[in-house]
Design an enzyme around this catalytic site. Structure first.
Site, PDB file in Angstrom:
ATOM      1  N   ASP A 170       9.558  14.644   1.100  1.00 55.05           N
ATOM      2  CA  ASP A 170       9.771  15.915   1.954  1.00 55.05           C
ATOM      3  C   ASP A 170       8.600  16.534   2.608  1.00 55.05           C
ATOM      4  O   ASP A 170       8.092  14.993   2.092  1.00 55.05           O
ATOM      5  CB  ASP A 170      10.257  17.241   0.562  1.00 55.05           C
ATOM      6  CG  ASP A 170       8.702  16.922  -0.311  1.00 55.05           C
ATOM      7  OD1 ASP A 170       7.455  16.828  -0.194  1.00 55.05           O
ATOM      8  OD2 ASP A 170       9.359  16.859  -1.150  1.00 55.05           O
ATOM      9  N   LEU A 171       8.591  17.177   2.910  1.00 60.04           N
ATOM     10  CA  LEU A 171       7.024  17.318   4.257  1.00 60.04           C
ATOM     11  C   LEU A 171       6.146  17.503   3.421  1.00 60.04           C
ATOM     12  O   LEU A 171       4.708  16.902   3.650  1.00 60.04           O
ATOM     13  CB  LEU A 171       7.533  18.794   5.257  1.00 60.04           C
ATOM     14  CG  LEU A 171       6.388  19.123   6.454  1.00 60.04           C
ATOM     15  CD1 LEU A 171       6.014  18.037   6.798  1.00 60.04           C
ATOM     16  CD2 LEU A 171       7.472  20.763   6.358  1.00 60.04           C
ATOM     17  N   HIS A 172       5.491  18.515   2.212  1.00 59.03           N
ATOM     18  CA  HIS A 172       4.993  18.047   1.815  1.00 59.03           C
ATOM     19  C   HIS A 172       3.854  16.519   1.108  1.00 59.03           C
ATOM     20  O   HIS A 172       3.292  16.855   1.352  1.00 59.03           O
ATOM     21  CB  HIS A 172       5.160  19.097   0.239  1.00 59.03           C
ATOM     22  CG  HIS A 172       3.454  19.156  -0.898  1.00 59.03           C
ATOM     23  ND1 HIS A 172       2.341  19.581  -0.493  1.00 59.03           N
ATOM     24  CD2 HIS A 172       3.620  18.381  -1.734  1.00 59.03           C
ATOM     25  CE1 HIS A 172       1.456  19.165  -1.465  1.00 59.03           C
ATOM     26  NE2 HIS A 172       2.381  18.903  -2.191  1.00 59.03           N
ATOM     27  N   ARG A 216      -3.445   8.461   5.344  1.00 52.17           N
ATOM     28  CA  ARG A 216      -2.703   7.317   5.679  1.00 52.17           C
ATOM     29  C   ARG A 216      -3.295   6.896   7.518  1.00 52.17           C
ATOM     30  O   ARG A 216      -3.035   5.930   8.526  1.00 52.17           O
ATOM     31  CB  ARG A 216      -1.588   6.429   5.132  1.00 52.17           C
ATOM     32  CG  ARG A 216      -1.750   6.097   3.802  1.00 52.17           C
ATOM     33  CD  ARG A 216      -2.268   5.742   3.395  1.00 52.17           C
ATOM     34  NE  ARG A 216      -2.180   4.819   1.808  1.00 52.17           N
ATOM     35  CZ  ARG A 216      -2.917   4.306   0.922  1.00 52.17           C
ATOM     36  NH1 ARG A 216      -3.602   3.653   1.525  1.00 52.17           N
ATOM     37  NH2 ARG A 216      -2.011   4.000  -0.104  1.00 52.17           N
ATOM     38  N   ARG A 249      15.672 -10.794  -3.288  1.00 51.35           N
ATOM     39  CA  ARG A 249      16.915 -10.887  -4.419  1.00 51.35           C
ATOM     40  C   ARG A 249      18.090 -11.624  -3.963  1.00 51.35           C
ATOM     41  O   ARG A 249      18.984 -12.715  -4.428  1.00 51.35           O
ATOM     42  CB  ARG A 249      17.073 -10.597  -5.486  1.00 51.35           C
ATOM     43  CG  ARG A 249      16.046 -10.384  -6.888  1.00 51.35           C
ATOM     44  CD  ARG A 249      16.345  -9.541  -7.684  1.00 51.35           C
ATOM     45  NE  ARG A 249      17.418 -10.304  -9.106  1.00 51.35           N
ATOM     46  CZ  ARG A 249      17.179 -10.086  -9.574  1.00 51.35           C
ATOM     47  NH1 ARG A 249      17.699  -9.154 -10.338  1.00 51.35           N
ATOM     48  NH2 ARG A 249      17.832 -10.915 -11.041  1.00 51.35           N
ATOM     49  N   GLN A 254       0.989  -1.486  -0.329  1.00 52.85           N
ATOM     50  CA  GLN A 254       0.045  -0.023  -0.314  1.00 52.85           C
ATOM     51  C   GLN A 254       1.049   1.075  -0.394  1.00 52.85           C
ATOM     52  O   GLN A 254       0.987   2.184  -0.734  1.00 52.85           O
ATOM     53  CB  GLN A 254      -0.829   0.176   0.880  1.00 52.85           C
ATOM     54  CG  GLN A 254      -2.031  -0.790   1.261  1.00 52.85           C
ATOM     55  CD  GLN A 254      -3.031  -0.687   2.419  1.00 52.85           C
ATOM     56  OE1 GLN A 254      -2.648   0.176   3.544  1.00 52.85           O
ATOM     57  NE2 GLN A 254      -4.240  -1.001   2.216  1.00 52.85           N
ATOM     58  N   TRP A 255       1.912   1.389   0.559  1.00 53.81           N
ATOM     59  CA  TRP A 255       2.931   2.581   1.267  1.00 53.81           C
ATOM     60  C   TRP A 255       3.539   2.830   0.303  1.00 53.81           C
ATOM     61  O   TRP A 255       3.221   3.971  -0.194  1.00 53.81           O
ATOM     62  CB  TRP A 255       4.073   2.071   2.456  1.00 53.81           C
ATOM     63  CG  TRP A 255       4.624   2.747   2.866  1.00 53.81           C
ATOM     64  CD1 TRP A 255       5.138   3.739   2.131  1.00 53.81           C
ATOM     65  CD2 TRP A 255       4.374   3.284   4.321  1.00 53.81           C
ATOM     66  NE1 TRP A 255       5.628   4.288   3.017  1.00 53.81           N
ATOM     67  CE2 TRP A 255       5.902   4.234   4.487  1.00 53.81           C
ATOM     68  CE3 TRP A 255       4.040   1.909   5.042  1.00 53.81           C
ATOM     69  CZ2 TRP A 255       6.499   4.615   5.591  1.00 53.81           C
ATOM     70  CZ3 TRP A 255       4.960   2.861   6.580  1.00 53.81           C
ATOM     71  CH2 TRP A 255       5.578   3.648   6.712  1.00 53.81           C
TER      72      TRP A 255
END
Lengths: 330, 330, 330, 330
Positions: free
Chosen positions: D219-221, D230, D123, D108-109
């Site tokens: 980055d923060l945005h 989430r 691998r 999901q992430w």
């Protein structure tokens, strides 16, 4: 370039220090905040950074696991990653610059999309009265052979006239911009009988050599991609000087990555399938004629220059080939 | 792989035609919607596309202006763009695939971030009972020399046991997944006395060789970047077969770009600054020893393989070098 | 705007048709290639597209699986996706524009990074002698209240002087640009005694209202993001007119997505946690004073305008609130 | 979760300090490198960061120029930027995490594409014998009303059976994975008579609840974009707990940005054009019936919950509305 107040602000920022647990690079700390002059009124300075050579290795080791411990030194692993274009570990380092640059350079630069940018906005604020005028030795004629290139330096009266036009037009347009705005330094009307044109409109009268400035932040992988194009001999001089100043900051910041980049990217050449076939035949002792090589004339010339050969395919003595300077150029 | 209903849907879609003013590629139209089987239960099919070789040329000409009209044929211009890594015109073509693939392949694939993806969601829906089990000839041992590579094919009892384990574990885990869900095809409980585990939780019991599917859309430049890594000899076999199927769609879609990609990217090699220096010395007639080459042992072997030479630097007869197959590998 | 040769080329392109199996949108086909005039010398035209409303639904259904079949009509599903910001299915549609626009507009536009761009290059080619000069009714003063905004239209002598300056400066700078280049239409020197300045340098003399052009391609999700900022009342007029022309192409192309965008994005408002608390108190019959609302004065004014209330919090009669036009503005 | 060697490594890293000129945040320094436990075997820890609240302000001021000095405090400017979705200044801060998480959560992430990732590669290396099994209180049934949601917690025998299946299947599949690999800790064959299956193949036998780990930098945005999806009540519990742990790191790092995010994003609601019209009518004293509202039933319910009203549109007493907890949910 910078006002006295700005110089004092930089000196104060450089004097302040804090303790941190983060990876720290003394050679880059020494450069931090310090403006490097570029072109006639521009500069570049490092504002912040994250990570170092060890951070690249750390990220690679989480990817490739315990196995990479066998590669018992960081330099070797970084060279391996660069050589095999394993790019993601290089994304783990980040750097932020403050740059003052002419608008026409900014327009080239901004085409590199994988970066974060905050540019001085002429919708909100008034631009400084500063414009780039080339030094006489960079006032090049149009190249006759290469559509995007520069030829010989302009001379005599023509050079003088061009410099005069550039200076006069930029200055006049700026002065008209200021007159249309009708604002003094405090934002009050100069002539109270006039309304003053909106800043977002007045700016359209400025020339493309007016200086702007921005904060520009990117990761090391994308920075190296930028530098491989813009620190290259084929890049326009006016952006290349910024790229060269950035290269020096990379050298101070991540010396192993810098060295690997120089060896495997900047100094490297790519041979097409057909070029490789020619090289193999030459090494097997065959005298390959340009005509039967499967290469276009231009590709043949490029290949011979790369290989330090003359156009008939013979190695030039002393390795001092005519094409030496273009190795790695794009 | 596909249900009868899906085959009928595809046949209906292929039968329907409309008139369009857009650039159209008959060779790709012929492939449209048609699933190409990949692995034991997977497939790949082209769902839509935008642009063609001429769209690349059109975009390049807006960039490089009237000048490029001198390049009087499209093929030459496309080869020039590919050779000099002018990548933006290739971004002007777009393609969309529908792919069915094992989850562990999807996890590699998704690392290519510059694409649009809609994957079948096991939070919302129930996955099919399909899992990848390698054909016996692809059941490779771990490579002793290369950490990420495959060695010889497993044989005899060991092979049989491995295949049994893979099949049994995937099947058992799927059956437990279904039992935990406690849903029939209409979404009603199989056993009304049970509540049924949430789909978003039950899925965690599935194995990584379970098939998923997605729509995946990208531009030609990023697609070629994907293919240069995944259609390469060093890519894992299970993703390479998808990449190879995609290569065929590129060949049908943009034949000039495909040919240029093959010559200048897939079949090309990159020489580091140090490798280039060795080649120049060899061409000047010098017998360069590995020890004095400035290359690591591994780089020396790679270079000699590229050049069709044995490890002492002598050209192998007939051009049939031991390294021929690895040209262009990354 | 366009030469006769270009008009003929467009007519020929519009006359040619092919058969395709791809999703096709007749309403957009009708607009294809046709330039829509924007500003005094600019235009926008759709060059190519991929997908339609049904392609959004198709992608959503692979994500959300069989479940979405319950949503038995496409329009409802598209509205659901837009409302809940499920953005990936909208990425499955792609569109390509050819745009002619002033450089200062291009500089705003290019800040939207998730797009593919090929711009006419003044390194390679010579720009046309065309520059934007505002129509008198768009010649606005600087807003006194809003730093980035426009105030009343300039009038009388001041307006006339501004228009004269803009016209004269752009024309003079262009003429000097041409003189420095010293090239005729065939690329031969006008004055054989002069060398001619390199194009990449001469362009710096141009003003920011000079027209450039580019191909710009993006997916529907990113296009809507662009339009939500640039078709907004707070956007600068000179980019907004392009955004408004694009909105009409979206309406023709994907009517369901367009309608959902209008209802849930363009016409929507966002209430902060504190604003929502005020609305709840008002609905419970409380007379909430601005002072005790927890909002800044500016936020209070914005909220009252959104709600169709005066600044004391009383509903204005007839729903014709002073803030009606700013609903959805950012 | 972590080995003793890893705990010692972390303690050593935390003990080491250096001097830096960079912006430094003591509250985040205090957390640096320290793992925060998440789920049964996972963790999250901050590895590095760049920038602070003042860096957001610094970038905004270069964009909006001298004008922003009028905004005489940083907090007010940051709130203004967040409220008006001026996102680029937030991109000037960067953070890097090391995360251990189940594969189905990682899947999901990874859909958040604007980030840099280095994941442990199966691998190259062998995964640890660790898998997620929900705590009994998180073993939820499928929601009857919401296709992607969870219903009541499973109970009694069904819960016990589910937990047994999850544990047994993950353990058995891991043991078979290890047996197929046939490698001991030093990489030597356990049974010299067997070849050992390639790691890149053996991994396909693992279940989706097996833990993996990665370095993840953004980055923060983009981090706030991730968190708004989430850390939301509608996100799956197993990813939400990671997002909540990250929220705490944001609070320590950039307290002003955190507060603005909470007020204007997490706690905010969006009203569609139709919803806004309903609110205006209600504030004007009209009793708006659901039927004549122009909203779907589901939208009506959502709106009434947001507003703290019952389904007839009457304000609920005490502000303790049934929908209070879902404000801001997406």
């Amino acid at each position: 370039m910078l006002t006295d107040a700005q110089h004092q602000e930089i000196a104060a920022a450089r004097a302040a220090e804090a303790r941190t647990r983060r990876p720290t690079v003394p050679a880059l700390e020494a450069l931090l905040f310090q403006p490097v002059p570029v072109l006639d009124h521009g500069f570049l300075r490092v504002i912040d950074y994250m990570g170092d050579d060890a951070a690249i290795v750390q990220a690679a080791r989480v990817s490739y696991g315990a196995g990479t411990k066998a590669t018992n030194e960081d330099r070797g692993l970084i060279r391996y990653l660069m050589r095999h274009r394993h790019s993601t570990p290089f994304e783990m380092c980040e750097i932020k610059y403050h740059v003052k640059l002419p608008i026409f350079v900014a327009r080239q630069w901004i085409r590199h999309r994988t970066a974060n940018v905050n540019e001085y906005s002429a919708r909100y604020s008034i631009l400084d009265r500063e414009f780039y005028v080339p030094a006489p030795e960079h006032l090049a004629a149009q190249s006759a052979s290469n559509r995007q290139g520069r030829g010989a330096v302009l001379e005599g009266a023509e050079a003088a006239e061009v410099l005069d036009l550039l200076r006069q037009d930029a200055a006049r347009n700026y002065d008209h911009y200021a007159a249309m705005l009708n604002e003094d330094a405090e934002g009050n009307p100069v002539d109270p009988a006039r309304q003053g044109l909106a800043r977002e409109l007045a700016r359209m009268n400025l020339t493309l050599n007016t200086y702007t400035q921005w904060y520009w932040k990117t990761d090391l992988h994308n920075l190296l991609g930028f530098l491989s194009l813009r620190a290259d001999a084929h890049a326009q001089y006016e952006i290349r000087v910024y790229a060269e100043a950035m290269l020096e900051t990379v050298r101070a910041w991540v010396p192993h990555a810098f060295e690997a980049f120089r060896d495997y990217r900047m100094g490297a050449v790519t041979l097409s399938a057909q070029m490789l076939a020619v090289v193999r035949r030459m090494l097997a002792g065959e005298a390959v004629p340009a005509a039967g090589s499967g290469l276009s004339k231009r590709e043949w010339r490029e290949l011979m220059a790369m290989l330090g050969c003359d156009e008939s395919g013979s190695a030039l003595p002393g390795g001092a080939s005519p094409g030496a300077e273009s190795a790695g150029a794009r």
